[in-house]
Design a protein around this motif. Structure first.
Motif, PDB file in Angstrom:
ATOM      1  N   LYS A 103     -38.970  27.781  39.792  1.00 45.04           N
ATOM      2  CA  LYS A 103     -40.372  28.112  39.563  1.00 45.04           C
ATOM      3  C   LYS A 103     -40.517  29.494  38.952  1.00 45.04           C
ATOM      4  O   LYS A 103     -41.308  29.710  38.022  1.00 45.04           O
ATOM      5  N   SER A 104     -39.738  30.463  39.491  1.00 45.58           N
ATOM      6  CA  SER A 104     -39.786  31.833  38.974  1.00 45.58           C
ATOM      7  C   SER A 104     -39.337  31.884  37.516  1.00 45.58           C
ATOM      8  O   SER A 104     -39.831  32.691  36.716  1.00 45.58           O
ATOM      9  N   ALA A 105     -38.381  31.018  37.155  1.00 45.98           N
ATOM     10  CA  ALA A 105     -37.884  30.976  35.776  1.00 45.98           C
ATOM     11  C   ALA A 105     -38.788  30.128  34.874  1.00 45.98           C
ATOM     12  O   ALA A 105     -38.471  29.927  33.695  1.00 45.98           O
ATOM     13  N   LYS A 106     -39.917  29.663  35.437  1.00 43.81           N
ATOM     14  CA  LYS A 106     -40.880  28.840  34.708  1.00 43.81           C
ATOM     15  C   LYS A 106     -40.237  27.572  34.130  1.00 43.81           C
ATOM     16  O   LYS A 106     -40.578  27.101  33.054  1.00 43.81           O
ATOM     17  N   THR A 107     -39.284  27.048  34.893  1.00 45.45           N
ATOM     18  CA  THR A 107     -38.661  25.770  34.542  1.00 45.45           C
ATOM     19  C   THR A 107     -39.516  24.652  35.143  1.00 45.45           C
ATOM     20  O   THR A 107     -39.709  24.596  36.351  1.00 45.45           O
ATOM     21  N   LYS A 108     -40.038  23.780  34.309  1.00 46.82           N
ATOM     22  CA  LYS A 108     -40.989  22.779  34.782  1.00 46.82           C
ATOM     23  C   LYS A 108     -40.258  21.565  35.379  1.00 46.82           C
ATOM     24  O   LYS A 108     -40.533  20.402  35.047  1.00 46.82           O
ATOM     25  N   ALA A 136     -31.246  20.793  36.203  1.00 51.28           N
ATOM     26  CA  ALA A 136     -32.672  21.121  36.140  1.00 51.28           C
ATOM     27  C   ALA A 136     -32.959  22.107  35.016  1.00 51.28           C
ATOM     28  O   ALA A 136     -33.946  21.970  34.278  1.00 51.28           O
ATOM     29  N   HIS A 137     -32.113  23.123  34.865  1.00 53.13           N
ATOM     30  CA  HIS A 137     -32.301  24.104  33.789  1.00 53.13           C
ATOM     31  C   HIS A 137     -32.146  23.434  32.420  1.00 53.13           C
ATOM     32  O   HIS A 137     -32.910  23.729  31.482  1.00 53.13           O
TER      33      HIS A 137
END
Length: 433
Positions: free
Chosen positions: A17-22, A75-76
């Motif tokens: 979430k912090s890395a703005k990965t949706k 996920a990334h």
């Protein structure tokens, strides 16, 4: 360990979430999945019309600490594809089972349905009947050009507005999905709806119904094809046979033994049901013999029409026989009957019960088990049987009252005659004297 895994899962999702990965990671049945909003799968639809939808993508990775590390990497990677708008549903994200199905069109699977179904089912008359039921209903409610996805198949069922129609459609779709190993949950539609009431005709209504076929002849328009202008006689004969023998409609069309029916040797006036019918061969006995004469059921003309009708069909295919049985229903509606062909079968069963015929004898004559007879047919007996029994009792009481009245009148008349005889005797004695 489980608590530690859940704690680590929360930490990883916070990092994503912090890395703005949706993308988020979730655990399901001991395996890890990626959750993200993605473009619609091939053949999938969104009920709100949007071109994107939230999906869970199985990674086939066990939910342990090592698996979490791999899942975070995946996920990334997925997040980058989403951000760059380059995501595509490829083999990796569709999964092995989806690839195996290759998202075939429904029409393609329907072509293979019979072959695949009988790989796991013994082919018998009954199983063929069951298969055709599944096949015809699936074909009827689906769009053949749509992709055979879970979402599409459930969508077809949900569009149906009647409980019984949805229930029967779900049974067919379930068999279709089991055959092709399509993962689907139809438990929502698995509960049998409450039975609707049937319109079981009385004997008087059945007799009146028979006359409606000829009434149709006089009320129809003049624009009638010469080849079919007398066809109503075949369907009137069919009506009479269903009423007399309580047959299933298709038992008149599957290899009917017309020669036996017209034979002088057929002294018991039985109808021979062919071995290829749903429950095998049997000789059905009439419950109301007088109707055979009243309805002229041994008239050669409609029987010749029957022979012609079945000669144009492939008697081994349920589709062709079903076309004839559907024609029976069409004629019931055409002439204005407010009951259906199968209601005549129920009427036969009720009449047999009211007349005191043993359940085993009635069940054998209808071609099913005592259990089916009890569970399927007697469920309609409650109100309808009471009505028939009461009406029959009232009719008998009226007959008794009429007989009593006639007896009383005859007694009075008898007394008068006795007096006349005595009077004549006295006059004769007087003359002799």
């Amino acid at each position: 360990m489980q608590a530690k895994i859940q704690q680590e899962l929360e930490i990883i999702n916070q990092r994503l979430k912090s890395a703005k990965t949706k993308v988020t990671i979730r655990e399901s049945n001991g395996s890890l999945q990626l959750r993200a909003t993605l473009p619609l799968k091939p053949g999938d639809k969104n009920t709100n019309g949007a071109d994107r939808k939230q999906y869970n993508i199985s990674l086939n990775i066990p939910a342990n600490l090592d698996g979490l590390k791999t899942a975070e990497e995946e996920a990334h990677e997925l997040g980058k594809l989403i951000a760059r708008k380059t995501f595509e549903w490829n083999h990796k994200y569709l999964g092995n089972e989806a690839i195996k199905k290759d998202f075939k069109k429904i029409c393609e699977l329907l072509e293979q349905f019979e072959y695949e179904y009988f790989k796991t089912h013994k082919r018998t008359t009954k199983s063929e009947h069951t298969f055709f039921y599944y096949y015809s209903r699936t074909k009827r409610i689906t769009n053949p050009e749509d992709i055979a996805t879970t979402e599409n198949l459930i969508g077809y069922i949900e569009k149906l507005d009647k409980e019984w129609v949805r229930y029967n459609a779900a049974r067919a779709i379930s068999a279709f999905c089991q055959t092709f190993k399509i993962d689907i949950d139809l438990s929502k539609y698995s509960k049998m709806p409450e039975r609707n009431s049937r319109n079981i005709p009385s004997d008087e209504e059945i007799s009146t119904g028979f006359t409606k076929f000829e009434n149709y002849l006089y009320n129809r328009g003049n624009q009638v094809n010469q080849d079919v202008q007398d066809s109503w006689q075949l369907w009137r004969w069919t009506y009479g046979m269903l009423a007399v023998f309580g047959l299933r409609p298709r038992e008149l069309f599957i290899n009917p033994d017309i020669t036996w029916w017209l034979s002088q040797e057929n002294i018991d006036l039985t109808w021979k049901v062919h071995k290829d019918c749903k429950t095998g061969e049997r000789q059905a006995l009439p419950l109301h013999k007088q109707w055979i004469e009243d309805f002229d059921l041994r008239n050669a003309k409609p029987l010749k029409m029957l022979a012609t009708a079945i000669s144009k069909k492939d008697k081994t295919k349920h589709a062709d026989i079903t076309a004839l049985t559907q024609r029976v229903s069409w004629w019931f509606r055409k002439v204005g009957l407010d009951f259906k062909p199968y209601d005549l079968r129920h009427a036969w069963a009720i009449r047999a019960h009211v007349l005191g015929i043993p359940i085993k004898a009635a069940a054998d004559n209808l071609g099913h088990s005592v259990q089916v007879h009890t569970e399927t047919y007697q469920r309609w007996f409650s109100l309808d049987m009471r009505k028939l029994a009461i009406n029959q009792a009232l009719s008998k009481r009226n007959e008794i009252e009429v007989i009593r009245h006639e007896n009383a009148s005859l007694s009075v008349e008898n007394e008068k005659l006795k007096l006349e005889i005595e009077k004549l005797k006295m006059e004769l004695v007087y003359k002799r004297s």
